[in-house]
Scaffold this active site. Structure first.
Site, mmCIF file in Angstrom:
data_model
loop_
_atom_site.group_PDB
_atom_site.id
_atom_site.type_symbol
_atom_site.label_atom_id
_atom_site.label_comp_id
_atom_site.label_asym_id
_atom_site.label_seq_id
_atom_site.Cartn_x
_atom_site.Cartn_y
_atom_site.Cartn_z
ATOM 1 N N ASN A 10 0.879 -1.168 0.000
ATOM 2 C CA ASN A 10 0.000 0.000 0.000
ATOM 3 C C ASN A 10 0.917 1.218 0.000
ATOM 4 O O ASN A 10 1.445 1.609 1.033
ATOM 5 C CB ASN A 10 -0.883 -0.053 1.254
ATOM 6 C CG ASN A 10 -1.870 1.109 1.316
ATOM 7 O OD1 ASN A 10 -1.795 2.041 0.509
ATOM 8 N ND2 ASN A 10 -2.781 1.054 2.266
ATOM 9 N N LYS A 17 3.148 0.757 3.282
ATOM 10 C CA LYS A 17 2.783 -0.297 4.234
ATOM 11 C C LYS A 17 2.870 -1.618 3.486
ATOM 12 O O LYS A 17 2.465 -1.680 2.319
ATOM 13 C CB LYS A 17 1.341 -0.103 4.721
ATOM 14 C CG LYS A 17 1.158 1.108 5.590
ATOM 15 C CD LYS A 17 -0.275 1.138 6.124
ATOM 16 C CE LYS A 17 -0.599 2.516 6.638
ATOM 17 N NZ LYS A 17 -1.976 2.915 6.433
ATOM 18 N N ARG A 92 -2.498 -2.077 -3.565
ATOM 19 C CA ARG A 92 -3.707 -1.279 -3.398
ATOM 20 C C ARG A 92 -3.606 -0.095 -4.360
ATOM 21 O O ARG A 92 -2.630 0.655 -4.325
ATOM 22 C CB ARG A 92 -3.805 -0.769 -1.970
ATOM 23 C CG ARG A 92 -5.004 0.123 -1.785
ATOM 24 C CD ARG A 92 -5.053 0.711 -0.401
ATOM 25 N NE ARG A 92 -6.268 1.476 -0.250
ATOM 26 C CZ ARG A 92 -6.365 2.589 0.447
ATOM 27 N NH1 ARG A 92 -5.331 3.071 1.080
ATOM 28 N NH2 ARG A 92 -7.510 3.229 0.532
ATOM 29 N N HIS A 181 -12.656 2.944 -0.418
ATOM 30 C CA HIS A 181 -12.682 1.931 0.649
ATOM 31 C C HIS A 181 -13.388 0.655 0.177
ATOM 32 O O HIS A 181 -13.898 -0.114 0.990
ATOM 33 C CB HIS A 181 -13.447 2.417 1.905
ATOM 34 C CG HIS A 181 -12.786 3.505 2.677
ATOM 35 N ND1 HIS A 181 -13.511 4.480 3.345
ATOM 36 C CD2 HIS A 181 -11.481 3.773 2.921
ATOM 37 C CE1 HIS A 181 -12.679 5.295 3.955
ATOM 38 N NE2 HIS A 181 -11.438 4.903 3.718
ATOM 39 N N ARG A 242 -11.428 15.519 6.986
ATOM 40 C CA ARG A 242 -12.223 15.936 5.816
ATOM 41 C C ARG A 242 -13.633 16.326 6.238
ATOM 42 O O ARG A 242 -14.214 15.682 7.115
ATOM 43 C CB ARG A 242 -12.317 14.803 4.791
ATOM 44 C CG ARG A 242 -11.011 14.384 4.203
ATOM 45 C CD ARG A 242 -11.232 13.377 3.061
ATOM 46 N NE ARG A 242 -9.993 12.716 2.723
ATOM 47 C CZ ARG A 242 -9.812 11.389 2.797
ATOM 48 N NH1 ARG A 242 -10.803 10.593 3.149
ATOM 49 N NH2 ARG A 242 -8.652 10.867 2.487
ATOM 50 N N ASP A 283 -8.565 12.314 16.729
ATOM 51 C CA ASP A 283 -8.576 10.969 17.305
ATOM 52 C C ASP A 283 -9.801 10.831 18.210
ATOM 53 O O ASP A 283 -9.964 11.588 19.174
ATOM 54 C CB ASP A 283 -7.284 10.739 18.100
ATOM 55 C CG ASP A 283 -7.144 9.268 18.495
ATOM 56 O OD1 ASP A 283 -8.141 8.679 18.969
ATOM 57 O OD2 ASP A 283 -6.041 8.720 18.340
ATOM 58 N N MET A 284 -10.669 9.875 17.870
ATOM 59 C CA MET A 284 -11.931 9.737 18.600
ATOM 60 C C MET A 284 -11.709 9.453 20.088
ATOM 61 O O MET A 284 -12.518 9.850 20.922
ATOM 62 C CB MET A 284 -12.775 8.637 17.946
ATOM 63 C CG MET A 284 -14.190 8.552 18.436
ATOM 64 S SD MET A 284 -15.100 10.132 18.369
ATOM 65 C CE MET A 284 -15.544 10.234 16.625
ATOM 66 N N VAL A 332 -12.468 3.650 14.318
ATOM 67 C CA VAL A 332 -13.532 4.155 15.188
ATOM 68 C C VAL A 332 -14.652 3.118 15.295
ATOM 69 O O VAL A 332 -15.120 2.799 16.406
ATOM 70 C CB VAL A 332 -14.098 5.493 14.641
ATOM 71 C CG1 VAL A 332 -15.268 5.970 15.478
ATOM 72 C CG2 VAL A 332 -13.000 6.547 14.563
ATOM 73 N N GLY A 333 -15.072 2.572 14.175
ATOM 74 C CA GLY A 333 -16.192 1.626 14.164
ATOM 75 C C GLY A 333 -15.922 0.382 14.997
ATOM 76 O O GLY A 333 -16.813 -0.139 15.670
ATOM 77 N N GLU A 334 -14.665 -0.077 14.972
ATOM 78 C CA GLU A 334 -14.336 -1.301 15.716
ATOM 79 C C GLU A 334 -14.113 -1.043 17.198
ATOM 80 O O GLU A 334 -14.265 -1.943 18.018
ATOM 81 C CB GLU A 334 -13.058 -1.941 15.131
ATOM 82 C CG GLU A 334 -13.269 -2.527 13.758
ATOM 83 C CD GLU A 334 -11.958 -2.880 13.067
ATOM 84 O OE1 GLU A 334 -10.977 -3.216 13.746
ATOM 85 O OE2 GLU A 334 -11.925 -2.800 11.816
ATOM 86 N N GLU A 385 -8.173 -5.203 4.959
ATOM 87 C CA GLU A 385 -7.996 -4.892 3.543
ATOM 88 C C GLU A 385 -6.816 -5.664 2.945
ATOM 89 O O GLU A 385 -6.870 -6.081 1.792
ATOM 90 C CB GLU A 385 -7.805 -3.380 3.369
ATOM 91 C CG GLU A 385 -9.111 -2.628 3.622
ATOM 92 C CD GLU A 385 -8.922 -1.126 3.780
ATOM 93 O OE1 GLU A 385 -8.649 -0.689 4.911
ATOM 94 O OE2 GLU A 385 -9.043 -0.411 2.783
HETATM 95 P P1 AMP Z 1 -8.116 3.848 10.764
HETATM 96 O O1 AMP Z 1 -8.058 4.953 9.748
HETATM 97 O O2 AMP Z 1 -9.114 2.789 10.448
HETATM 98 O O3 AMP Z 1 -6.763 3.308 11.145
HETATM 99 O O4 AMP Z 1 -8.674 4.536 12.109
HETATM 100 C C1 AMP Z 1 -7.903 5.455 12.833
HETATM 101 C C2 AMP Z 1 -8.796 6.164 13.838
HETATM 102 O O5 AMP Z 1 -9.442 5.220 14.692
HETATM 103 C C3 AMP Z 1 -8.029 7.061 14.818
HETATM 104 O O6 AMP Z 1 -7.825 8.344 14.270
HETATM 105 C C4 AMP Z 1 -8.974 7.121 16.012
HETATM 106 O O7 AMP Z 1 -9.872 8.183 15.837
HETATM 107 C C5 AMP Z 1 -9.754 5.829 15.925
HETATM 108 N N1 AMP Z 1 -9.449 4.890 17.007
HETATM 109 C C6 AMP Z 1 -8.434 4.013 17.065
HETATM 110 N N2 AMP Z 1 -8.484 3.318 18.228
HETATM 111 C C7 AMP Z 1 -9.559 3.773 18.917
HETATM 112 C C8 AMP Z 1 -10.172 3.471 20.178
HETATM 113 N N3 AMP Z 1 -9.665 2.539 20.978
HETATM 114 N N4 AMP Z 1 -11.287 4.149 20.524
HETATM 115 C C9 AMP Z 1 -11.808 5.081 19.716
HETATM 116 N N5 AMP Z 1 -11.287 5.424 18.517
HETATM 117 C C10 AMP Z 1 -10.182 4.774 18.118
#
Ligand code: AMP
Length: 406
Positions: A10, A17, A92, A181, A242, A283-284, A332-334, A385
């Site tokens: 990627n 990556k 990718r 995605h 974004r 960052d959530m 975030v979703g996971e 992915e």
């Molecule tokens: P991704 O682009 O799928 O790698 O997601 C990255 C984003 O996931 C980060 O910027 C965080 O906002 C969020 N994230 C990662 N770990 C956690 C967590 N334990 N709780 C809440 N948000 C998380």
């Protein structure tokens, strides 16, 4: 073809990556990242399966140096790129336009088409191309496969894919909704069907890929019928940096009244908007910490994020008519139980609910978080992915290998 390993690359503008997978059992032999390519402070992180992770700083002026550094690390683990075990390299590629609806073995014509798509993917396709060309110099004899982020969305009907703008102008400049995605949406919708013990063809799923970039998709019987990203990944949900959906007139207004250039607005909407623009954090975890501490700006950012998400869930419910599952995936979703809970709060009338206890449990695999007997399943489904790219790459080179034999 004898080898069973696939290297997944990627390539971004300043990072690569990589993962080396063994497709006999889907195991990961090594995972790594080269970052800050062409910048100061370049480094490589490499983790072989079952071994100690290694991290090294050093000069990595370009992608050629990055892939050579990766190859050297793999060599140290006896996993060198010259191994006959390596069957193919899967790349990718972000934008495949309308032409690439499937993973594709890369030849000169494919490279030329990916290059032709640069105007609609100026941030991503050039870096993807550089990664492919560099990998070709390392193993010119090896099949290289492009797996496109847009491919899964090419099944969208014209009613979802077209913007309501003048048709000739749109076609002249290839302006339409492509979606991104796609590898994740494909993988997660299929895994959700598997979790429900049903065939993908029988299941309608709303997939919510909520990472730093975020997108939703409506998947009917395994085929995408709508998705929230458009010509570029800027459209749709509120993301880390974004804006997602805005009135296009915001742009003219900022040009005319704010005296901003197109490039400045591009940067504003892609890099300085979304959660970071609203509250200074993307960052959530940090946003939730601030919300819990009573921070009003973080609260508003969270509320705007959830409001948009809820609107898309409602829209895709209407698009699908019947929804069997809603699947949350990506960073975030996971991981964010508060986001999942807030996104579905008040939607009990649609058969959508989250069980507080199940939602709070952290776990690695795919799992249900809806109450027992719920009309619509709500699931957390970790995306993968790299595995999907490796699987598609391996299937394709095996297929062509077999055809060559006959
Ligand atoms: P991704 O682009 O799928 O790698 O997601 C990255 C984003 O996931 C980060 O910027 C965080 O906002 C969020 N994230 C990662 N770990 C956690 C967590 N334990 N709780 C809440 N948000 C998380």
């Amino acid at each position: 073809m004898s080898g069973s390993r696939v290297l997944v690359l990627n390539s971004g503008s300043s990072s690569v990556k990589y993962q080396l997978l063994d497709m006999r059992d889907g195991s990961r032999l090594a995972v790594g990242l080269v970052e800050r390519i062409g910048e100061s402070g370049s480094r490589i992180k490499h983790s072989p399966a079952g071994g100690e992770s290694r991290e090294r700083n050093g000069s990595v002026p370009d992608h050629d140096a990055a892939l050579k550094a990766m190859a050297a690390e793999l060599d140290r683990d006896g996993l060198g790129l010259d191994s006959p075990e390596l069957a193919a390299i899967g790349h990718r590629v972000v934008h495949g336009g309308l032409r690439f609806t499937e993973p594709t073995v890369i030849d000169d014509a494919v490279l030329a088409e990916i290059e032709r798509l640069i105007p609609v993917a100026p941030l991503h396709n050039p870096a993807n191309l550089t990664g492919i060309r560099t990998a070709q110099t390392l193993r010119p004899d090896l099949p290289q496969v492009a797996v496109f982020d847009t491919a899964f969305h090419t099944t969208m009907p014209e009613s979802a894919a077209r913007y309501a703008i003048d048709v000739e102008t749109a076609d002249a400049h290839r302006v339409r909704r492509y979606g991104f995605h796609g590898t994740s949406h494909a993988y997660v919708s299929r895994e959700t069907a598997r979790l429900l013990g049903r065939a993908p063809e029988d299941v309608n799923v709303i997939v919510l890929h909520l990472g730093n970039g975020a997108s939703a998709s409506a998947v009917r019987g395994g085929r995408c019928v709508d998705t929230s990203m458009g010509l570029t990944p800027l459209e749709g949900l509120v993301m880390g940096t974004r804006s997602g959906d805005t009135d296009p007139a915001v742009i003219f207004h900022l040009m005319r009244v704010g005296e901003m250039s197109a490039d400045e607005i591009d940067t504003l909407l892609n890099k300085r908007s979304g959660l970071i623009g609203l509250c200074g954090d993307n960052d959530m975890r940090e946003i939730r910490r601030r919300v819990d501490a009573g921070d009003e700006r973080a609260r508003l950012a969270f509320d705007i994020y959830i409001h948009r998400l809820k609107k898309y869930i409602g829209a895709y419910y209407a698009v699908l008519g019947r929804v069997d599952a809603v699947a949350f995936t990506a960073g975030v979703g996971e991981n964010s139980a508060p986001v999942r809970e807030a996104a579905l709060a008040g939607l009990e009338g649609l058969g959508l609910a989250v069980d507080g206890g199940l939602n709070a449990v952290r776990g690695d695999g795919a799992r249900l978080i809806s109450p027992a007997g719920a009309r619509v399943a709500v699931a957390v489904v970790p995306t993968d992915e790299e595995m999907e790219i490796a699987a598609q790459t391996y299937a394709l080179v095996n297929d062509s290998g077999n055809q060559n034999l006959t």
